[in-house]
Design a protein around this motif. Structure first.
Motif, mmCIF file in Angstrom:
data_model
loop_
_atom_site.group_PDB
_atom_site.id
_atom_site.type_symbol
_atom_site.label_atom_id
_atom_site.label_comp_id
_atom_site.label_asym_id
_atom_site.label_seq_id
_atom_site.Cartn_x
_atom_site.Cartn_y
_atom_site.Cartn_z
ATOM 1 N N ASP A 48 0.837 -1.201 0.000
ATOM 2 C CA ASP A 48 0.000 0.000 0.000
ATOM 3 C C ASP A 48 0.878 1.260 0.000
ATOM 4 O OD1 ASP A 48 -1.766 2.090 0.544
ATOM 5 O OD2 ASP A 48 -3.002 0.875 1.886
ATOM 6 N N ASN A 269 -10.298 1.169 -1.863
ATOM 7 C CA ASN A 269 -9.322 0.073 -1.871
ATOM 8 C C ASN A 269 -9.198 -0.561 -3.253
ATOM 9 O OD1 ASN A 269 -7.447 -1.813 -1.129
ATOM 10 N ND2 ASN A 269 -8.842 -3.042 0.116
ATOM 11 N N SER A 399 -3.611 -3.637 1.200
ATOM 12 C CA SER A 399 -3.362 -4.833 0.400
ATOM 13 C C SER A 399 -3.661 -6.091 1.199
ATOM 14 C CB SER A 399 -1.912 -4.864 -0.093
ATOM 15 O OG SER A 399 -1.027 -5.240 0.944
#
Length: 412
Positions: A48, A269, A399
């Motif tokens: 991330d 996300n 992630s």
């Protein structure tokens, strides 16, 4: 960019992965992983970048060294305005992908073309854009890679017309996971219809979680080779399996997928979209890595010349650098692969080249930091482990596939 010499990647990867004799079970698995790792592994990096940017606290004087992987985070770090970024990688495909992104940022005409190429990555006009704007400016090695052919005879660059994020070892793994789910009449894309986190959890628990309890899935995930598609070598597989008290890889993967599916809103996300939709979402509000967002386009293109991507081993690169010349290090999860001797070499090189206040960020398959007891205490005593912040970073890493995100800061 001038042509660069071709480095024997297989030899470099073998040196990082091989720990056992050829004919042992572990030795055979290590060599099978090396074979699988020869091509593109990560079309998109799975760390991330927003967690990274917070942990690294990049300043205009920061000189960063990182592992390139899919190149997404390398470009995203430019949004924080560092002085320079050197990205190294042993995988020739990752180096070629990083250089493609740099050339595209320099020469595609606008954000719309850049977004179409890397955020959509499934449009025939991307190939026209490559030929017109990008190819003439690629170094010879990278151009040969993209215009060369894959195992079934297609030119690699055509992946950007057909769905690039379905390619590579990870893309193939996600596709295989979708296929296995469909064997049990579950379509992972159903999660993307959720409108709230509560709906995400309900769908996960009703549809996806039961798949991990199937006998075939438990057997399949107990085979280390089954996770080569995640870029996980045998040594890291053992660390990952150890995250479950009973050593069940299916239980570990279920827990990691639960975090990915249920702990973050889909609107925020893009890792969930990649896992469940095999690409980025559509529309102007779809979540994207920082480097692909319209608001960061000018910063990325204006600063793109600060990136230097090298086909090199991290330790060997650090050995060429002067004392106290770097201050930000990103190791991804590469240390999970390393022996104690290699870890020691790496941290000796980092400590020598680290400027005051330097920061090191890395991830591990298991939750704890792997350094205590493996790197000399006198070296670790030079560094402060940010334990509470590391736990917080781990919790917020979207992630969701790592057990731990770890931050060390050089003591002043």
């Amino acid at each position: 960019m001038a042509s660069l010499p071709r480095i024997p990647a297989n030899r470099a990867v073998r040196g990082a992965v091989h720990r056992h004799e050829h004919l042992t079970r572990q030795g055979l698995l290590e060599r099978a992983f090396t074979f699988a790792f020869r091509g593109l592994v990560y079309a998109q990096i799975w760390e991330d970048p927003e967690v990274d940017l917070e942990a690294l606290a990049i300043t205009p004087t920061s000189r960063i060294v990182t592992i390139a992987s899919g190149g997404c985070n390398v470009l995203s770090y430019l949004t924080a305005n560092p002085a320079a970024i050197t990205a190294v990688d042993l995988n020739t495909a990752h180096v070629a992908l990083g250089r493609l992104k740099i050339a595209a940022a320099r020469h595609l005409p606008d954000h719309a073309a850049f977004h179409r190429f890397f955020a959509q990555a499934n449009r025939a006009d991307n190939i026209d854009a490559y030929r017109r704007y990008v190819a003439p400016h690629l170094d010879d090695v990278s151009r040969r890679y993209w215009e060369g052919r894959d195992l079934i005879g297609r030119r690699r660059i055509t992946g950007f017309a057909k769905g690039f994020y379905r390619t590579g070892l990870l893309g193939g793994f996600i596709g295989a996971a979708h296929l296995v789910a469909r064997l049990y009449r579950v379509d992972p894309r159903v999660l993307l219809a959720a409108r709230t986190i509560e709906e995400q959890r309900a769908i996960f628990e009703d549809k996806l979680a039961p798949v991990f309890d199937k006998r075939f899935v438990r057997w399949l995930t107990d085979q280390p080779a089954s996770l080569f598609g995640l870029g996980i070598p045998p040594a890291q597989y053992e660390a990952l399996a150890g995250a479950d008290p009973e050593g069940s890889m299916a239980a570990v993967l279920k827990a990691r997928l639960e975090k990915l599916a249920c702990h973050f809103a889909l609107s925020d996300n893009y890792f969930a979209w990649q896992a469940f939709g095999r690409g980025y979402g559509e529309g102007p509000a779809a979540p994207l890595p920082p480097y692909l967002r319209r608001e960061h386009y000018a910063a990325v293109t204006d600063r793109i010349d600060r990136i230097d991507i090298r086909h090199a081993n991290m330790i060997e690169y650090l050995d060429t650098m002067p004392d106290a010349s770097l201050d930000r290090y990103i190791l991804l999860d590469a240390q999970d692969w390393m022996t104690d001797a290699v870890l020691t070499r790496l941290w000796n090189a980092i400590t020598r080249t680290a400027a005051p206040g330097a920061r090191v960020l890395f991830r591990t398959a298991a939750a704890p930091s792997l350094l205590p007891g493996r790197v000399a205490q006198e070296t670790l005593d030079r560094w402060e482990y940010c334990a509470e912040q590391s736990l917080d970073l781990t919790r917020r890493d979207r992630s969701a596939i790592y057990g731990g995100v770890h931050l060390y800061v050089l003591k002043r």
